[in-house]
Design a protein around this motif. Sequence first.
Motif, PDB file in Angstrom:
ATOM      1  N   LEU A   1      46.680  39.563  57.047  1.00  0.00           N
ATOM      2  CA  LEU A   1      46.644  41.021  56.961  1.00  0.00           C
ATOM      3  C   LEU A   1      47.944  41.554  56.381  1.00  0.00           C
ATOM      4  O   LEU A   1      47.920  42.412  55.489  1.00  0.00           O
ATOM      5  CB  LEU A   1      46.412  41.626  58.345  1.00  0.00           C
ATOM      6  CG  LEU A   1      46.277  43.164  58.374  1.00  0.00           C
ATOM      7  CD1 LEU A   1      45.336  43.587  59.482  1.00  0.00           C
ATOM      8  CD2 LEU A   1      47.615  43.858  58.573  1.00  0.00           C
ATOM      9  N   ILE A   2      49.071  41.062  56.870  1.00  0.00           N
ATOM     10  CA  ILE A   2      50.369  41.555  56.389  1.00  0.00           C
ATOM     11  C   ILE A   2      50.523  41.294  54.897  1.00  0.00           C
ATOM     12  O   ILE A   2      50.969  42.165  54.141  1.00  0.00           O
ATOM     13  CB  ILE A   2      51.511  40.895  57.187  1.00  0.00           C
ATOM     14  CG1 ILE A   2      51.463  41.366  58.646  1.00  0.00           C
ATOM     15  CG2 ILE A   2      52.860  41.215  56.561  1.00  0.00           C
ATOM     16  CD1 ILE A   2      52.391  40.616  59.568  1.00  0.00           C
ATOM     17  N   GLN A   3      50.123  40.099  54.464  1.00  0.00           N
ATOM     18  CA  GLN A   3      50.249  39.756  53.045  1.00  0.00           C
ATOM     19  C   GLN A   3      49.353  40.646  52.184  1.00  0.00           C
ATOM     20  O   GLN A   3      49.791  41.188  51.166  1.00  0.00           O
ATOM     21  CB  GLN A   3      49.880  38.286  52.820  1.00  0.00           C
ATOM     22  CG  GLN A   3      50.041  37.842  51.375  1.00  0.00           C
ATOM     23  CD  GLN A   3      49.691  36.380  51.193  1.00  0.00           C
ATOM     24  OE1 GLN A   3      49.272  35.697  52.109  1.00  0.00           O
ATOM     25  NE2 GLN A   3      49.859  35.894  49.971  1.00  0.00           N
ATOM     26  N   LEU A   4      48.096  40.831  52.625  1.00  0.00           N
ATOM     27  CA  LEU A   4      47.178  41.662  51.849  1.00  0.00           C
ATOM     28  C   LEU A   4      47.604  43.132  51.896  1.00  0.00           C
ATOM     29  O   LEU A   4      47.519  43.844  50.893  1.00  0.00           O
ATOM     30  CB  LEU A   4      45.748  41.496  52.382  1.00  0.00           C
ATOM     31  CG  LEU A   4      44.652  42.207  51.587  1.00  0.00           C
ATOM     32  CD1 LEU A   4      44.665  41.773  50.126  1.00  0.00           C
ATOM     33  CD2 LEU A   4      43.289  41.933  52.215  1.00  0.00           C
ATOM     34  N   ARG A   5      48.063  43.575  53.057  1.00  0.00           N
ATOM     35  CA  ARG A   5      48.554  44.955  53.172  1.00  0.00           C
ATOM     36  C   ARG A   5      49.698  45.187  52.189  1.00  0.00           C
ATOM     37  O   ARG A   5      49.731  46.206  51.479  1.00  0.00           O
ATOM     38  CB  ARG A   5      49.026  45.221  54.595  1.00  0.00           C
ATOM     39  CG  ARG A   5      49.629  46.606  54.803  1.00  0.00           C
ATOM     40  CD  ARG A   5      50.549  46.626  56.010  1.00  0.00           C
ATOM     41  NE  ARG A   5      51.730  45.787  55.801  1.00  0.00           N
ATOM     42  CZ  ARG A   5      52.568  45.428  56.761  1.00  0.00           C
ATOM     43  NH1 ARG A   5      52.356  45.811  58.005  1.00  0.00           N
ATOM     44  NH2 ARG A   5      53.621  44.675  56.488  1.00  0.00           N
ATOM     45  N   ASN A   6      50.660  44.279  52.150  1.00  0.00           N
ATOM     46  CA  ASN A   6      51.799  44.423  51.241  1.00  0.00           C
ATOM     47  C   ASN A   6      51.345  44.424  49.781  1.00  0.00           C
ATOM     48  O   ASN A   6      51.893  45.151  48.945  1.00  0.00           O
ATOM     49  CB  ASN A   6      52.809  43.307  51.482  1.00  0.00           C
ATOM     50  CG  ASN A   6      53.489  43.421  52.834  1.00  0.00           C
ATOM     51  OD1 ASN A   6      53.482  44.494  53.447  1.00  0.00           O
ATOM     52  ND2 ASN A   6      54.051  42.338  53.324  1.00  0.00           N
ATOM     53  N   THR A   7      50.339  43.599  49.500  1.00  0.00           N
ATOM     54  CA  THR A   7      49.791  43.559  48.141  1.00  0.00           C
ATOM     55  C   THR A   7      49.219  44.906  47.760  1.00  0.00           C
ATOM     56  O   THR A   7      49.487  45.436  46.676  1.00  0.00           O
ATOM     57  CB  THR A   7      48.706  42.479  48.033  1.00  0.00           C
ATOM     58  OG1 THR A   7      49.292  41.193  48.253  1.00  0.00           O
ATOM     59  CG2 THR A   7      48.050  42.510  46.658  1.00  0.00           C
ATOM     60  N   ILE A   8      48.412  45.489  48.660  1.00  0.00           N
ATOM     61  CA  ILE A   8      47.786  46.778  48.381  1.00  0.00           C
ATOM     62  C   ILE A   8      48.838  47.872  48.226  1.00  0.00           C
ATOM     63  O   ILE A   8      48.736  48.732  47.354  1.00  0.00           O
ATOM     64  CB  ILE A   8      46.777  47.144  49.487  1.00  0.00           C
ATOM     65  CG1 ILE A   8      45.652  46.112  49.547  1.00  0.00           C
ATOM     66  CG2 ILE A   8      46.201  48.537  49.254  1.00  0.00           C
ATOM     67  CD1 ILE A   8      44.903  45.930  48.253  1.00  0.00           C
ATOM     68  N   VAL A   9      49.856  47.840  49.070  1.00  0.00           N
ATOM     69  CA  VAL A   9      50.938  48.825  48.962  1.00  0.00           C
ATOM     70  C   VAL A   9      51.579  48.746  47.571  1.00  0.00           C
ATOM     71  O   VAL A   9      51.900  49.768  46.953  1.00  0.00           O
ATOM     72  CB  VAL A   9      51.997  48.594  50.062  1.00  0.00           C
ATOM     73  CG1 VAL A   9      53.246  49.430  49.784  1.00  0.00           C
ATOM     74  CG2 VAL A   9      51.423  48.946  51.429  1.00  0.00           C
ATOM     75  N   ASN A  10      51.728  47.515  47.056  1.00  0.00           N
ATOM     76  CA  ASN A  10      52.371  47.327  45.759  1.00  0.00           C
ATOM     77  C   ASN A  10      51.495  47.757  44.581  1.00  0.00           C
ATOM     78  O   ASN A  10      52.000  48.197  43.554  1.00  0.00           O
ATOM     79  CB  ASN A  10      52.761  45.855  45.566  1.00  0.00           C
ATOM     80  CG  ASN A  10      53.920  45.445  46.454  1.00  0.00           C
ATOM     81  OD1 ASN A  10      54.733  46.278  46.842  1.00  0.00           O
ATOM     82  ND2 ASN A  10      54.002  44.175  46.783  1.00  0.00           N
ATOM     83  N   ILE A  11      50.183  47.618  44.737  1.00  0.00           N
ATOM     84  CA  ILE A  11      49.321  47.801  43.569  1.00  0.00           C
ATOM     85  C   ILE A  11      48.482  49.079  43.592  1.00  0.00           C
ATOM     86  O   ILE A  11      47.958  49.480  42.558  1.00  0.00           O
ATOM     87  CB  ILE A  11      48.370  46.594  43.383  1.00  0.00           C
ATOM     88  CG1 ILE A  11      47.272  46.599  44.467  1.00  0.00           C
ATOM     89  CG2 ILE A  11      49.126  45.300  43.355  1.00  0.00           C
ATOM     90  CD1 ILE A  11      46.175  45.593  44.234  1.00  0.00           C
ATOM     91  N   LYS A  12      48.344  49.723  44.745  1.00  0.00           N
ATOM     92  CA  LYS A  12      47.333  50.785  44.852  1.00  0.00           C
ATOM     93  C   LYS A  12      47.587  51.935  43.892  1.00  0.00           C
ATOM     94  O   LYS A  12      46.648  52.483  43.300  1.00  0.00           O
ATOM     95  CB  LYS A  12      47.233  51.295  46.292  1.00  0.00           C
ATOM     96  CG  LYS A  12      48.490  51.963  46.831  1.00  0.00           C
ATOM     97  CD  LYS A  12      48.267  52.471  48.251  1.00  0.00           C
ATOM     98  CE  LYS A  12      49.492  53.222  48.749  1.00  0.00           C
ATOM     99  NZ  LYS A  12      49.276  53.822  50.066  1.00  0.00           N
ATOM    100  N   ASN A  13      48.853  52.310  43.692  1.00  0.00           N
ATOM    101  CA  ASN A  13      49.119  53.421  42.781  1.00  0.00           C
ATOM    102  C   ASN A  13      48.936  53.016  41.324  1.00  0.00           C
ATOM    103  O   ASN A  13      48.697  53.852  40.461  1.00  0.00           O
ATOM    104  CB  ASN A  13      50.528  53.976  43.002  1.00  0.00           C
ATOM    105  CG  ASN A  13      51.601  52.925  42.762  1.00  0.00           C
ATOM    106  OD1 ASN A  13      51.360  51.740  42.932  1.00  0.00           O
ATOM    107  ND2 ASN A  13      52.796  53.366  42.396  1.00  0.00           N
ATOM    108  N   VAL A  14      49.018  51.707  41.049  1.00  0.00           N
ATOM    109  CA  VAL A  14      48.808  51.223  39.688  1.00  0.00           C
ATOM    110  C   VAL A  14      47.324  51.255  39.339  1.00  0.00           C
ATOM    111  O   VAL A  14      46.934  51.655  38.247  1.00  0.00           O
ATOM    112  CB  VAL A  14      49.349  49.782  39.527  1.00  0.00           C
ATOM    113  CG1 VAL A  14      49.086  49.268  38.117  1.00  0.00           C
ATOM    114  CG2 VAL A  14      50.827  49.733  39.847  1.00  0.00           C
TER     115      VAL A  14
END
Length: 622
Positions: free
Chosen positions: A346-359
Amino acid sequence: MWIDNASKIDMLAYYPYSELLMDIIRDERMQPLTVGLFGSWGIGKSTLLQILENNIKGDSEDKGLFCVNLNAWIFESYDDAKTSIMESLLKELQENKNFVKKAGTEITNLLKRIDYMKLAASAVKTGIPLAISLATANPAPIMLSLSKTAWDSIIKKPKESLNKILDEASSFKSNYVKDAESNSIVDNVRLFRNEFAKMIKKIEVKNLVVLIDDLDRCNPDRIIEILEAIKLFLSVEKTTFIIAVDERVVKYAIKEKYPLQSDDSTDISKDYIEKIIQLPIRLPELSSIDVENYLMLLVYEMYLGDKFQSIVNKLYEDGVLFNQQRITSEKIEDYCKDTNYKSDELIQLRNTIVNIKNVVADSLKGNPRQAKRFLNMFLVRKKLACIYFKGENAIKDEVLAKLMSLEYINKDKFQELYNWYQESTVGIEKLEKLYGIVSADKIPENEFSSWNDEQLKRWVMSEPKDIYNMDLSKYFYISRDVLKEKTYSLDMLTAEDKETIEHLIKNREDAAMQKGIISKVILLERERKNNLVKAIYELFKKNTLGLVTLAILFDLDSPSRYDIAKTVIRVSTKTINAAEVGFLQSMYRKDADSMKPCIEELKSKGKINATKYNKIIEKAMK
């Protein structure tokens, strides 16, 4: 990963729409009513129907509501969708013991009437006038439309089977053929509506709510049949039909069914829809912030399970879902801080989404289904990269997300970006130039003019901005299913073949050593040889290996000569120097047919001048 189905939890802020529909359903003055729930593909219509169905079934204020959910697509394969949807609705009612107790006979009689309608439809298809056929008790039309199973029954038991057909014909006659002047179609509609209305009254519901989904997946004929069945047969007092559909598809179906007869003809699609749909409700596309929030919520939905509904409830209570406020991971985790839910995944996927969602949010066209599919494909490609390139950090999430965003925005531009990458020796020169042009907000009328689009310009300026300086071979490799030309990654080589490449790089200036290495390469089994040749092209493109390597390969491997010549044309972006002229001479001497187009192209691009051109051609011919 996420299944592409309707969600039972409202992550799209559709609660106000479901409440609006509940108010409409409870209002007896609005009955009968047909509601059009209009929205584009993937906007969340099925999710809203699911939420509404749950609300109706769990409604504590009013127990007089009864909901039936029908999927129009299941009627696609039926010869007569009109009778099929009517039959499906009645069978749903027949499964309710309370309804059977109050109006079992009426439901059964209506189902029989539908059977008669099916017989009529079958008879009409034979081309024999139905009224004449039945008036004379002639079963021919019915028999001609029988299935193989029915014919097998007739062969085994001819007397009993024929008597049964005659009985059906006689029954049909008594119910539908009143006299020679009677219009049986009008009678069918009137009799069915009357009997259906009486049945609704007897089951004592305040409102029978029929939800119809996936109508826009049906072909035009089926769409029209289902809409007409609702309007002509089923829309009676104490009924509400809610049809989730893409309005554009319905208009197309109407135009296909009732095409314009001339340029002056009136387009009837708008009037037709208004005749059937009394109340249109249109679902808007999600904003970029809505998509960002949806991506974040999808992550927590996967890991929180049953606890996730309480998180959504709190977001509603705080009004976060309605005021264009970004939902942060800190906000969600504050709601469930007393719950032991965290995991490394969850932490890894959450961090991924935080990094990419605005892109990525801007590329998904406000469409939640596209958001799910994007995330699924993102995870698939990331996993493939881990497998191919041996490690979790083989690629950067934000780079993969940015490239996939361009793929979603415009596949042709994604292909163009790949072509630029293939043409470049270091980085992507054209993308760097485009970045400078977009930064200055001045796109001239040249090769970059097709990028003069707001969404494309936002993509260029999105983070990470400097992908033009990065090695993107791995990213293009895992995206090769959408590229017209396959790319290649050195990480695909075996350990032994990587050593071969390292020896070539180490001895890039030693022609004799290179010739010895390449002579062994061309004797390898085909797949290994092809992988190494592709690796040589890739390294030449990056200027890690020089033209001497290609010249030796051209000399020793005649089947590759055409591809080598194309590689020289595509990759050579700098002026050919004196040493390289000699290599081109030797290649031209070995195979003039393969190299002549290459030399001509280099001259036209200004990579070789007239003197060098003549030197290559003249000396090669001596």
